[in-house]
Every structure is written in C-alpha cells, then in structure tokens.
Design a protein around this motif. Structure first.
Motif, short mmCIF file in Angstrom:
data_model
loop_
_atom_site.label_atom_id
_atom_site.label_comp_id
_atom_site.label_asym_id
_atom_site.label_seq_id
_atom_site.Cartn_x
_atom_site.Cartn_y
_atom_site.Cartn_z
N ALA A 292 -32.68 39.38 4.25
CA ALA A 292 -32.01 38.12 3.93
C ALA A 292 -31.54 38.12 2.48
N GLY A 293 -32.34 38.68 1.59
CA GLY A 293 -31.94 38.78 0.19
C GLY A 293 -30.70 39.62 0.02
N LEU A 294 -30.61 40.73 0.75
CA LEU A 294 -29.43 41.58 0.66
C LEU A 294 -28.19 40.84 1.15
N ILE A 295 -28.33 40.11 2.25
CA ILE A 295 -27.20 39.34 2.79
C ILE A 295 -26.74 38.28 1.79
N ILE A 296 -27.70 37.54 1.21
CA ILE A 296 -27.36 36.50 0.25
C ILE A 296 -26.66 37.11 -0.97
N GLY A 297 -27.14 38.26 -1.43
CA GLY A 297 -26.53 38.92 -2.57
C GLY A 297 -25.08 39.28 -2.33
N PHE A 298 -24.80 39.87 -1.17
CA PHE A 298 -23.43 40.27 -0.88
C PHE A 298 -22.51 39.08 -0.61
N VAL A 299 -23.06 38.03 -0.01
CA VAL A 299 -22.25 36.82 0.20
C VAL A 299 -21.89 36.18 -1.15
N THR A 300 -22.86 36.14 -2.06
CA THR A 300 -22.60 35.60 -3.39
C THR A 300 -21.52 36.42 -4.10
N THR B 114 -5.86 20.05 -8.66
CA THR B 114 -6.02 20.90 -7.48
C THR B 114 -7.00 22.04 -7.75
N ASN B 115 -7.06 22.50 -8.97
CA ASN B 115 -8.02 23.55 -9.32
C ASN B 115 -9.45 23.05 -9.15
N VAL B 116 -9.73 21.83 -9.60
CA VAL B 116 -11.06 21.26 -9.44
C VAL B 116 -11.41 21.08 -7.96
N ILE B 117 -10.44 20.61 -7.17
CA ILE B 117 -10.68 20.40 -5.74
C ILE B 117 -10.98 21.73 -5.05
N PHE B 118 -10.15 22.75 -5.30
CA PHE B 118 -10.39 24.06 -4.69
C PHE B 118 -11.71 24.67 -5.17
N GLY B 119 -12.02 24.47 -6.45
CA GLY B 119 -13.26 25.02 -6.98
C GLY B 119 -14.49 24.39 -6.35
N LEU B 120 -14.48 23.07 -6.21
CA LEU B 120 -15.61 22.39 -5.55
C LEU B 120 -15.73 22.83 -4.09
N ALA B 121 -14.58 22.96 -3.42
CA ALA B 121 -14.60 23.42 -2.03
C ALA B 121 -15.21 24.82 -1.93
N LEU B 122 -14.87 25.69 -2.89
CA LEU B 122 -15.45 27.03 -2.90
C LEU B 122 -16.96 26.96 -3.07
N GLY B 123 -17.41 26.14 -4.02
CA GLY B 123 -18.85 26.01 -4.24
C GLY B 123 -19.58 25.48 -3.03
N TYR B 124 -19.03 24.45 -2.39
CA TYR B 124 -19.68 23.88 -1.20
C TYR B 124 -19.70 24.88 -0.04
N LYS B 125 -18.59 25.59 0.15
CA LYS B 125 -18.51 26.53 1.26
C LYS B 125 -19.44 27.73 1.07
N SER B 126 -19.65 28.11 -0.17
CA SER B 126 -20.48 29.28 -0.44
C SER B 126 -21.94 29.05 -0.07
N VAL B 127 -22.33 27.80 0.17
CA VAL B 127 -23.72 27.49 0.50
C VAL B 127 -24.06 27.89 1.93
N ILE C 56 -27.74 29.58 3.06
CA ILE C 56 -28.71 28.63 3.59
C ILE C 56 -29.17 29.04 4.98
N PHE C 57 -28.24 29.51 5.82
CA PHE C 57 -28.63 29.98 7.14
C PHE C 57 -29.55 31.20 7.04
N ALA C 58 -29.26 32.09 6.10
CA ALA C 58 -30.12 33.26 5.92
C ALA C 58 -31.52 32.85 5.49
N PRO D 140 -21.91 29.94 -7.62
CA PRO D 140 -20.64 30.59 -7.22
C PRO D 140 -19.43 29.91 -7.84
N LEU D 141 -19.48 28.58 -7.98
CA LEU D 141 -18.35 27.87 -8.58
C LEU D 141 -18.13 28.29 -10.02
N SER D 142 -19.21 28.30 -10.82
CA SER D 142 -19.08 28.66 -12.23
C SER D 142 -18.72 30.14 -12.40
#
Length: 426
Positions: free
Chosen positions: A143-151, A175-188, A192-194, A414-416
């Motif tokens: 699970a750690g390996l999967i999380i690392g590669f997804v990040t 639009t940059n802020v909106i896309f950035g927040l969407a990226l951060g939320y999606k990266s979870v 989280i499933f792992a 991931p966002l930062s």
C-alpha cells in the motif's frame, strides 16, 4: 551569489533531509511502540515469548538489511549511462526493495513467530496464525508503494494532472486556484482507498496489532525512500558548491540533471510519509483504547459525537496557527530587508554588506517562539479533554482528528508540490 547558494543548501538540508527524516523516524518509533504495547498484553507478553514479542523490531531490522542490499542494484548491477535513465533507476529502487522486503518478512514470520498465537482485541484474545501476520505487514508494504507512486503521478509535470493546472494559468489566478484545489481533492481518492484496504485486511487478521505492523511494513523500506528523497537536495548542494568554486559549466549541467530527477521522485517519499502517518495514528489509537480498557466507541453517544466534531476541527486549527506563524515571520523578514535597503548606504549598488545576523535572528526566533502555541494545542488538548470530559470524549477527539488530519494532508501536499513544480518549470 555565495549567500544565496549557502542559504539554498541550508534550506534543503533542514527541510528535505532533517525535517523529512525526523518526521518518518517519529512515525517509525510510534508504530513500533504501538505494536509493542499491544503485544505486551497478548500471548507474546503473557507467555514471555521474547522473540515473538520483538517482531516489530525484527521488521525494522530486516528493512535496514534489505535497503542496504537494494543499493547494490543501483551501484553495481545496473549501471546508469544516460541522464534519462536516472529517474527510472530511482523508481526501480523502491520496487526492488519492496519485493525483497516481502520475501524477508515471509522468512522472519516463519522463523520468529509461533504457528498460532493470540492478540489482544478490545478485551478479548484473538487467535492469529503467523501467515496472517505476514499478510498484515505485506499489505502495508505494498500500500505504501502504491501511495508513493500515486503521489508522484499527481505532482510530476510529466503527467496530465500538473499539466492541467499549468494550462489553467493562461486564464488567470481564479481558474488556477480552482484547478489546483480540484487536483488536491482528487489526489486523495486512491491513497485513501489504499489505506482503507490495508486497515481492513490487517485489522481483520490481527486487530490493532495487525494495523501497527502494517504501518511498520509501510515504513520498512523508508531508508531507500529517504535516500531517494535526499538525492535531489544533495545534487543541488553539489551544483551550488561547484558554481561557487568556479568549476566547469558541464558539472553544473550534470548536477542539475541529477537534481531534477531527485525532485521528481522525492514526492514518492512524501507519499510514504502521508500513508504511514494514517496507519501509525490508528495504531496509536488502538494502543490507547487497549490500555484504557475501551471496548466500544459509540458515535451516537453525545460525548463521543462532540469529541468527533472537536477532533475533526483540530487539524484546521493547527494548520491555521502554523500558517499564520509562517506569514508573520515572513512579514518581519520583508520589513527588515526593506529597512536595510533604505538605511544602509551602498547596499543597492553592492558596495556595502547587509546585516545578515538580524535576518537569521528573525528566522530562528520565529521558528522557536511561533511553534509554541501549535505545540501546546497538540499536547494539552488530550490532557484537558481526558481530565474534564472522560475517556469516551477523548476517544472521539482522537478519532475525529485522525480522519480529518489524513484528509487535510492528502489534499494539501499534492496541491503545493504541483504548484511548486509549475513554478520551477516556468
């Protein structure tokens, strides 16, 4: 130029090497302690089975040996000849260490553990077999390996998520802020499933002890992860020193290539830190409820529900305090720099030296004084809640802060990191 290079080197060493290392060392120690606490009230401790009792420490020892062996694949077995081979070679190190660690854990589980034993499970003794504990460690490891590669996928400019955020800059900051927040939320989602799957499997097999050794499994190859994480800063430091020494421009080009590969793969180590923090927190929570004699945490009880709400708020309160502290320290630094430009003759022309000591004092004083309130919040909250409101409310606070904290860190790193990648490449 020399001052800039030195400051950059110091910042890299403090943040990416010392900071990251201490963070993961803390997670390692906490997971080990949580596993040992649960083991002490299980058949290992009751029957004084010393080797089995030390199984968490054996996992750590095997991890160190595996990571030492893994370094040979980079230095002796697979020689790197081209710049484009650097990044794949670094990623292979994590995969190789994970495969070797799986084999190592299978061996020590068969040697160190009895074929059948019992693990403390909320007032009862749960019968567990050694192969089940091996699966607990393995599921955390992979699970750690999967999380690392997804990040890494969500923070690398070679993939579409970061490219989409960069493309959104063309139409402005909104639009940059909106896309950035969407990226951060999606990266979870995938991390989280792992984490959820690893918790479910490990808890089903060996209760809270299984969760603790799953966290150790996730951290067992962290020596390789930390080496990869430190690869970029060390290469950057070498490039800065070469530039200060007036060495050939070719050397700087080579160190920049190494630095770029290291920065790209550094996100994998951050992913390990995020995933392990979740498992370690749950393992410590399990050690707490085991020693406190809590058998159930009923969320329908008003005390527990109030604790959940307050606990879920704490990571945001802590984040707000630390962010404000950084902002106030940066404000003082900017004001000091402006003061020196206005009051020191010849500073703008380069004929006079700035007052470095005052700037350094502002940073060091802020790093100590500004962290006192956030630290007090973390340390005093469990004491105050436990003393005045009881164990049930404290259980709710710990559970709420655990869930909320994992979500917050999974969103913001991931966002930062993606924004930092965009800034570097632009």
């Amino acid at each position: 130029m020399c001052i800039q290079v030195i400051a950059d080197n110091v910042g890299d060493n403090v943040g990416d090497i010392a900071g990251m290392g201490s963070d993961l060392f803390g997670s390692y120690a906490e997971a080990s302690c949580a596993a040992l606490v649960v083991a002490s009230i299980s058949s290992f401790g009751i029957n004084h089975e010393f080797t089995a009792m030390l199984f968490p420490l054996i996992i750590s020892s095997v991890g160190l040996l595996v990571c030492l062996l893994t370094t040979l694949f980079a230095t002796d077995f697979f020689e790197i000849k081209l710049v484009k081979e650097i990044e794949p070679a670094l990623k292979k190190q994590l995969v190789i260490s994970t495969v070797l660690m799986t084999v190592g854990i299978a061996i020590v589980s068969w040697i160190a553990l009895p074929s059948t034993f019992t693990i403390f499970n909320f007032g009862e003794q749960k019968v567990v077999k050694n192969w089940q504990l091996f699966l607990c460690v393995s599921v955390g490891l992979w699970a750690g390996l999967i999380i690392g590669f997804v990040t890494e996928y969500y923070t690398n400019n070679a993939y579409s998520p970061v490219q989409d955020v960069a493309d959104s800059c063309r139409t402005g900051a909104a639009t940059n802020v909106i896309f950035g927040l969407a990226l951060g939320y999606k990266s979870v989602i995938i991390p989280i499933f792992a984490i959820a799957i690893s918790i479910f499997v490990s808890f089903s097999f060996a209760a809270m002890y299984g969760v603790a050794v799953a966290a150790l499994g996730m951290l067992s190859t962290i020596a390789t992860g930390l080496a990869i994480d430190a690869y970029g800063p060390i290469s950057d430091n070498a490039g800065g020193i070469a530039e200060m020494a007036g060495m050939s421009h070719r050397i700087r080009e080579r160190t920049d290539a190494l630095d770029a590969a290291g920065n790209t793969t550094a996100a994998i180590g951050k992913g390990f830190a995020i995933g392990s923090a979740a498992l370690v927190s749950l393992a410590l929570f399990g050690a707490f409820v085991s020693r406190a004699g809590v058998t159930t945490v009923d969320v329908l009880t008003p005390k527990v529900f109030i604790g959940l709400i307050v606990g879920a708020m704490l990571p945001y309160w802590f984040s707000a305090m630390t962010m404000k502290s950084v902002g106030s320290a940066a404000l003082k630094m900017v004001e000091e720099v402006r003061r020196q430009f206005n009051t020191i003759p010849g500073l703008m022309e380069g004929t006079a030296k700035p007052d470095y000591a005052t700037c350094v004092a502002i940073s060091t004083d802020a790093s100590i004084k500004e962290m006192i309130p956030p630290g007090a919040l973390v340390m005093l909250t469990p004491l105050i809640v436990g003393i005045f409101f009881g164990v049930e409310t404290l259980s709710g606070v710990l559970a709420g802060s655990l869930v909320s904290g994992v979500q917050v860190i999974n969103v913001w790193y991931p966002l930062s990191a993606a924004c930092n990648t965009i800034n570097i490449n632009s």
